[in-house]
Design an enzyme around this catalytic site. Sequence first.
Site, PDB file in Angstrom:
ATOM      1  N   ALA A  74       1.717   0.581  11.868  1.00  0.00           N
ATOM      2  CA  ALA A  74       2.700  -0.488  11.918  1.00  0.00           C
ATOM      3  C   ALA A  74       3.908  -0.038  12.737  1.00  0.00           C
ATOM      4  CB  ALA A  74       3.137  -0.868  10.506  1.00  0.00           C
ATOM      5  N   GLY A 119      -1.935   0.840   9.553  1.00  0.00           N
ATOM      6  CA  GLY A 119      -2.480  -0.484   9.818  1.00  0.00           C
ATOM      7  C   GLY A 119      -3.620  -0.474  10.809  1.00  0.00           C
ATOM      8  N   GLU A 122      -6.628   0.371   8.749  1.00  0.00           N
ATOM      9  CA  GLU A 122      -6.920  -0.821   7.949  1.00  0.00           C
ATOM     10  C   GLU A 122      -7.591  -1.903   8.797  1.00  0.00           C
ATOM     11  OE1 GLU A 122      -3.469  -0.845   4.559  1.00  0.00           O
ATOM     12  OE2 GLU A 122      -2.860  -1.278   6.621  1.00  0.00           O
ATOM     13  N   GLU A 142       0.967   6.284   5.123  1.00  0.00           N
ATOM     14  CA  GLU A 142       2.102   5.494   4.638  1.00  0.00           C
ATOM     15  C   GLU A 142       2.986   6.246   3.648  1.00  0.00           C
ATOM     16  OE1 GLU A 142      -0.932   2.420   5.996  1.00  0.00           O
ATOM     17  OE2 GLU A 142      -0.962   4.364   4.979  1.00  0.00           O
TER      18      GLU A 142
END
Length: 268
Positions: A74, A119, A122, A142
Amino acid sequence: MMNSPADAPALENVLYEKKEGIAYVTLNRPKVLNALNQRTRQDLRAAFEDARDDATVRGVILTGAGDKAFIAGADVSEIAHITAVDAERSSRYGQDVLTLIENLGKPVIAAVNGFALGGGCETAMACTIRVASEHSRFGQPEVTLGIIPGGGGTQRLPRLVGKGRALQLILSGAMITAQEAYRIGLVNEVVPATDLIPRAEAILKQIFANAPVAIRFSLEAVNRGLETGQAEGMALEASLFGLCAGTEDKKEGTQAFLQKRAATFKGR
């Protein structure tokens, strides 16, 4: 040659092209290693909605621009200033985008060409199949930022690699190689970087040779079945098996087999 039809969605951070039944979706922020910000998530959603609704598209290849990153995570500059309320809203939006990819009804191959972190990891996990270049790296870092995975990582990773391995990756924030990702079942194949897109195309073309309705129902049976108990999953499978049995493709497929010829499927 690729084609980008006039009615294709207007995208800022994603390249979107179509060729021979394949939609190519490319994250295009190489200067920031294709980091995900809100606009990029919106572009992803628009591209995949178009691929879902376009009957000429039979599968998708998702990759990142440049040779360093698939998606490096991210955009930390956004996360640094986000409030708790906005963070939850952003998480739910990102989850919805990845659920769209996972349940597209068409195969989606992640062609991972570098860092797939946070992300990015993911996003790859939401795809049907993951093919990685040899220099790729995976991880859910994270916790090193004081947060947890917010795009489905705590849910998809254990389903792919098991609870213990998933927790080790999530809690340590460690980064693993493509070879280790293959060993634990996070990726399907590891190939040289020059073979990445050709291999993804070859997998899709192998899938395209089969009955489109059966492909769609197979995806539905696996994805929905994983969210139920085994008995419910079996009932879903039987129902979809029955629907397949009533299609023209089933008639064509069985006749072609008995007549020792290649089947010509029409998707109905």
